[in-house]
Design a protein around this motif. Structure first.
Motif, PDB file in Angstrom:
ATOM      1  N   UNK A  65      -1.712  67.519  28.133  1.00 52.08           N
ATOM      2  CA  UNK A  65      -1.640  68.037  29.507  1.00 52.08           C
ATOM      3  C   UNK A  65      -0.645  67.182  30.292  1.00 52.08           C
ATOM      4  N   UNK A  66       0.595  67.627  30.312  1.00 50.62           N
ATOM      5  CA  UNK A  66       1.658  66.908  31.022  1.00 50.62           C
ATOM      6  C   UNK A  66       1.973  67.671  32.304  1.00 50.62           C
ATOM      7  N   UNK A  67       2.010  66.944  33.401  1.00 51.18           N
ATOM      8  CA  UNK A  67       2.198  67.574  34.706  1.00 51.18           C
ATOM      9  C   UNK A  67       3.459  67.036  35.367  1.00 51.18           C
ATOM     10  N   UNK A  68       4.306  67.950  35.836  1.00 53.76           N
ATOM     11  CA  UNK A  68       5.466  67.590  36.646  1.00 53.76           C
ATOM     12  C   UNK A  68       5.141  67.937  38.100  1.00 53.76           C
ATOM     13  N   UNK A  69       5.173  66.944  38.964  1.00 54.53           N
ATOM     14  CA  UNK A  69       4.962  67.171  40.387  1.00 54.53           C
ATOM     15  C   UNK A  69       6.266  66.909  41.122  1.00 54.53           C
ATOM     16  N   UNK A  70       6.796  67.932  41.760  1.00 55.17           N
ATOM     17  CA  UNK A  70       8.033  67.816  42.527  1.00 55.17           C
ATOM     18  C   UNK A  70       7.699  68.074  43.993  1.00 55.17           C
ATOM     19  N   UNK A  71       7.926  67.065  44.823  1.00 55.47           N
ATOM     20  CA  UNK A  71       7.636  67.161  46.250  1.00 55.47           C
ATOM     21  C   UNK A  71       8.942  67.369  47.017  1.00 55.47           C
ATOM     22  N   UNK A  72       8.902  68.237  48.012  1.00 55.98           N
ATOM     23  CA  UNK A  72      10.104  68.570  48.782  1.00 55.98           C
ATOM     24  C   UNK A  72       9.875  68.298  50.260  1.00 55.98           C
ATOM     25  N   UNK A  73      10.892  67.726  50.909  1.00 60.54           N
ATOM     26  CA  UNK A  73      10.806  67.457  52.344  1.00 60.54           C
ATOM     27  C   UNK A  73      12.186  67.457  52.992  1.00 60.54           C
ATOM     28  N   UNK A  74      12.225  67.595  54.301  1.00 61.43           N
ATOM     29  CA  UNK A  74      13.481  67.577  55.042  1.00 61.43           C
ATOM     30  C   UNK A  74      13.552  66.364  55.960  1.00 61.43           C
ATOM     31  N   UNK A  75      14.790  65.966  56.280  1.00 62.76           N
ATOM     32  CA  UNK A  75      15.041  64.677  56.924  1.00 62.76           C
ATOM     33  C   UNK A  75      15.911  64.823  58.159  1.00 62.76           C
ATOM     34  N   UNK A  76      15.431  64.268  59.261  1.00 62.93           N
ATOM     35  CA  UNK A  76      16.194  64.313  60.501  1.00 62.93           C
ATOM     36  C   UNK A  76      17.481  63.524  60.458  1.00 62.93           C
ATOM     37  N   UNK A 147       0.036  64.082  48.448  1.00 64.01           N
ATOM     38  CA  UNK A 147       0.439  63.651  47.119  1.00 64.01           C
ATOM     39  C   UNK A 147      -0.731  63.180  46.290  1.00 64.01           C
ATOM     40  N   UNK A 148      -1.632  62.450  46.914  1.00 58.10           N
ATOM     41  CA  UNK A 148      -2.817  61.936  46.211  1.00 58.10           C
ATOM     42  C   UNK A 148      -3.631  63.093  45.640  1.00 58.10           C
ATOM     43  N   UNK A 149      -3.792  64.148  46.420  1.00 54.15           N
ATOM     44  CA  UNK A 149      -4.616  65.283  45.995  1.00 54.15           C
ATOM     45  C   UNK A 149      -3.897  66.218  45.026  1.00 54.15           C
ATOM     46  N   UNK A 150      -2.585  66.059  44.885  1.00 54.64           N
ATOM     47  CA  UNK A 150      -1.836  66.988  44.025  1.00 54.64           C
ATOM     48  C   UNK A 150      -2.074  66.731  42.544  1.00 54.64           C
ATOM     49  N   UNK A 151      -2.454  65.525  42.176  1.00 55.10           N
ATOM     50  CA  UNK A 151      -2.615  65.179  40.772  1.00 55.10           C
ATOM     51  C   UNK A 151      -3.834  65.868  40.167  1.00 55.10           C
ATOM     52  N   UNK A 152      -3.629  66.547  39.050  1.00 56.36           N
ATOM     53  CA  UNK A 152      -4.742  67.191  38.355  1.00 56.36           C
ATOM     54  C   UNK A 152      -5.618  66.141  37.681  1.00 56.36           C
ATOM     55  N   UNK A 153      -6.929  66.305  37.705  1.00 61.09           N
ATOM     56  CA  UNK A 153      -7.815  65.293  37.137  1.00 61.09           C
ATOM     57  C   UNK A 153      -7.725  65.160  35.625  1.00 61.09           C
ATOM     58  N   UNK A 154      -7.227  66.201  34.948  1.00 65.67           N
ATOM     59  CA  UNK A 154      -7.186  66.168  33.480  1.00 65.67           C
ATOM     60  C   UNK A 154      -5.787  65.876  32.924  1.00 65.67           C
ATOM     61  N   UNK A 155      -4.870  65.397  33.754  1.00 68.68           N
ATOM     62  CA  UNK A 155      -3.501  65.127  33.291  1.00 68.68           C
ATOM     63  C   UNK A 155      -3.485  63.947  32.323  1.00 68.68           C
ATOM     64  N   UNK A 156      -2.713  64.082  31.238  1.00 68.33           N
ATOM     65  CA  UNK A 156      -2.485  62.974  30.311  1.00 68.33           C
ATOM     66  C   UNK A 156      -1.291  62.124  30.742  1.00 68.33           C
ATOM     67  N   UNK A 157      -0.369  62.737  31.447  1.00 71.02           N
ATOM     68  CA  UNK A 157       0.863  62.079  31.892  1.00 71.02           C
ATOM     69  C   UNK A 157       1.390  62.863  33.073  1.00 71.02           C
TER      70      UNK A 157
END
Length: 339
Positions: A65-76, A147-157
């Motif tokens: 179970x490999x998870x890629x988390x990509x977060x997006x944001x904009x900058x002033x 971000x803290x809540x985005x991680x799946x509890x069963x992720x291996x990496x």
């Protein structure tokens, strides 16, 4: 849902970290010593399997179970002319991710990972940090909690990546605030700015450092003043992974800068991470040196999105395949080192 009540609350969470499972790592090392190869001959592949076992708490480790988390944001700070692309490209690229058209989509498919893209208030950029703190306390804590809540509890990496026009400027500012050297040390060309753009970028960073000098001794407050929502979310996801004992592959310059405040708060805070690659963004080499992280790959990449770390997953898969699939000397009836 996770909620951090204050900088102090988040700081406490950053300091209260579990250790890895040394017994699991030792079992991996013991098996490596029995496999049909000279001791240590697979180099960092052997070290990588030990690392996976230490933080997953199992031997052999697994990469199911490999998870890629990509977060997006904009900058002033984009208003200072620090990017070759306009801010609307962030949302356009998020749409491209959703349609499956980005590099990270292809790489996630190749390595057998789940890709999730989390957009953070793209219609509400952070403030221009040359004029005001990029985020106030509540905004920073909200992004870190997301971000803290985005991680799946069963992720291996987990692989941590980002998208955000202007975010190499934010990353360089955070890096300079943490480790010194100002804009000239950490500012690179990002999306491809020319010489004039690079000078504007360096100047904006130095101006931000001067404006927020009062908080530069506090890693979390400076991350709020100079960073971005996607950087805060990466920090939160990296922290969640440590609390849940999930190993992390960090991507390039922006992702590395995002987690750097954790190292400043506690020296072993990034022991559950590996640097997936060395970005071609000029400041990344200096930042990795400061964090004492040795990248698995150096392919001249500077795309972001988690793309360099995604390719490093293939290295980890190769390492694990050798560890679990190779015969021992006894099984293969091959004479060992001592005959």
């Amino acid at each position: 849902m996770t909620s951090f009540a204050s900088f102090a609350d988040l700081r406490a969470a950053c300091l209260d970290l579990p250790s890895g499972d040394e017994a699991a790592a030792a079992r991996v090392a013991a098996r490596e010593g029995t496999l049909t190869k000279p001791p240590g001959s697979l180099g960092r592949l052997e070290e990588a399997v030990e690392w996976l076992a230490r933080w997953q708490g199992m031997s052999p480790p697994r990469l199911e179970a490999i998870e890629f988390l990509v977060f997006a944001g904009n900058h002033g700070v984009v208003a200072q002319g620090v990017s070759a692309y306009p801010a609307e490209v962030t949302a356009q690229m998020v749409a491209n991710f959703a349609a499956g058209g980005a590099a990270i989509n292809q790489l996630a498919h190749v390595v057998g990972a789940e890709l999730r893209v989390i957009a953070l208030d793209l219609d509400r950029p952070t403030r221009d940090f040359t004029e005001a703190p990029a985020m106030d306390e509540a905004e920073f804590l909200e992004a870190a909690a997301a971000g803290y809540d985005a991680l799946s509890p069963d992720a291996d990496l987990v692989v941590l990546g980002e998208m955000g026009i202007g975010n190499t400027t934010a990353a360089a500012a955070v890096s300079a605030a943490l480790f010194g050297g100002g804009g000239p040390r950490f500012a690179g060309r990002g999306t491809g700015v020319d010489e004039a753009g690079l000078r504007r970028k360096q100047g904006a960073i130095d101006q931000g450092l001067k404006r927020h000098a009062a908080v530069l001794d506090d890693p979390l407050k400076l991350a709020a003043a100079l960073g971005g929502r996607e950087l805060a979310a990466i920090l939160g996801a990296c922290l969640a992974a440590r609390h849940r004992r999930v190993p992390v592959l960090i991507d390039g310059f922006v992702s590395t800068a995002a987690v750097a405040p954790l190292k400043k708060l506690r020296s072993d805070a990034l022991d559950h991470t590996l640097a997936g690659h060395m970005s071609a963004e000029s400041g990344h080499r200096f930042l990795l040196q400061e964090l004492e992280l040795s990248p698995l790959l150096d392919l001249g990449m500077r795309l972001g999105e988690g793309s360099g770390a995604a390719i490093a997953v293939l290295v980890l898969r190769a390492a694990l395949a050798c560890h679990t699939g190779m015969a021992t000397f006894a099984e293969a009836r091959v004479s060992g080192k001592d005959g």
